[in-house]
Design an enzyme around this catalytic site. Structure first.
Site, mmCIF file in Angstrom:
data_model
loop_
_atom_site.group_PDB
_atom_site.id
_atom_site.type_symbol
_atom_site.label_atom_id
_atom_site.label_comp_id
_atom_site.label_asym_id
_atom_site.label_seq_id
_atom_site.Cartn_x
_atom_site.Cartn_y
_atom_site.Cartn_z
ATOM 1 N N LYS A 192 0.863 -1.174 0.000
ATOM 2 C CA LYS A 192 0.000 0.000 0.000
ATOM 3 C C LYS A 192 0.901 1.225 0.000
ATOM 4 O O LYS A 192 1.526 1.554 1.008
ATOM 5 C CB LYS A 192 -0.910 -0.004 1.228
ATOM 6 N N ILE A 193 0.964 1.886 -1.142
ATOM 7 C CA ILE A 193 1.863 3.016 -1.314
ATOM 8 C C ILE A 193 1.052 4.298 -1.221
ATOM 9 O O ILE A 193 0.197 4.577 -2.062
ATOM 10 C CB ILE A 193 2.590 2.943 -2.676
#
Length: 305
Positions: free
Chosen positions: A167-168
């Site tokens: 999850k960026i």
């Protein structure tokens, strides 16, 4: 079209409290039921948008047990397990796995502004959780203050078998997602974005397969992800333009308080209380949130009525 295993919209469930600050357990069940009716592909619990930093250890376990039992396999569940201490993270991962969680999510080890895990310590903590045998989502968020360069993430993905999702949500997320996917290849099974989907189109264009938003309007954001993945680019852009004003208001003005404010307005929960030191939404900020939401007719404003 065959979608990747880790794709779609996997929002964070807020944690409802009563007006006196106690956990609202019936409200928690209603939140989960709403989210499933919103058409989510998965649910994340105990994340930052769940106010994990305002919840006791005993409450964490209580909520984990309640959520996994109530969802009962209807959609996959991600349990957030972040902590500075590796033994505690491992213990949380084992409990989540034993209770039937599908994935755990964790930030790199940090505690405040000055105690941050090095690259080696971050690798070691994720490696230790990987030995528990449950898929891991790494959360790359500014809150931790830990630098996670793409080469480190690629090395971790290639060497830690259970590290499958990323999850960026750092600044310039699209550029980092693009580089991560290009350099990591098949080891990057689930590239996601976050931040309430405020950069969703750019992130999808960079190769993201999923998004982790709040639970406010996943019924309106999910179709954007699916349209984009199916090649319906014009439809995705048009729908994104429609929801962007409220997404921007949520991201820049409300944060995690927005989903609970909308859920209270729609009769899903009875209170949008946040524990001190979090301040309640200013009445004008709340009013604009609902002003922007109402024309979109999201399920959250109708589900509890």
């Amino acid at each position: 079209m065959n979608y990747p295993r880790y794709s779609g919209i996997w929002p964070v469930a807020p944690t409802p409290f009563t007006d006196n600050g106690a956990l609202d357990l019936p409200g928690m069940r209603r939140v989960l039921d709403l989210m499933i009716d919103q058409g989510v592909d998965g649910i994340c619990i105990l994340a930052n948008f769940s106010e994990q930093f305002l919840i006791t250890d005993a409450e964490r376990e209580q909520l984990t047990r309640l959520c996994l039992k109530h969802v009962a396999g209807r959609v996959p569940v991600i349990v957030t397990i972040s902590h500075y201490a590796t033994p505690i993270v491992v213990e949380r991962a084992r409990l989540a796995k034993d209770l039937g969680a599908d994935i755990v999510m964790m930030m790199p080890p940090y505690h405040g502004a000055l105690m941050k895990g090095s690259a080696a310590q971050t690798f070691e903590q994720f490696q230790a959780v990987g030995e528990v045998g449950i898929p891991i989502m790494l959360q790359d968020a500014p809150l931790s203050g830990v630098d996670l360069p793409v080469p480190l993430l690629v090395e971790m993905a290639q060497k830690i078998e259970m590290l499958k999702l990323f999850k960026i949500e750092c600044p310039q997320a699209a550029a980092k997602l693009r580089a991560l996917i290009e350099q990591g290849g098949a080891a990057i099974e689930g590239p996601f974005d976050g931040e309430e989907a405020i950069t969703l189109l750019a992130d999808l264009d960079a190769g993201a397969t999923g998004t982790m938003t709040s639970a406010m309007i996943p019924d309106l954001i999910g179709p954007i992800v699916r349209d984009f993945a199916a090649g319906r680019r014009d439809a995705a852009i048009a729908q994104y333009a429609r929801v962007l004003p409220v997404v921007n208001h949520e991201n820049r003005q409300c944060g995690f308080r927005s989903a609970k404010a909308a859920m209270m307005a729609g009769g899903v929960i009875q209170s949008d209380f946040c524990r001190h030191p979090i301040a309640p939404l200013h009445p004008a900020t709340r009013a604009m949130l609902l002003e922007l939401l109402t024309p979109l007719d999201p399920l959250v404003l109708n589900w509890g009525r």
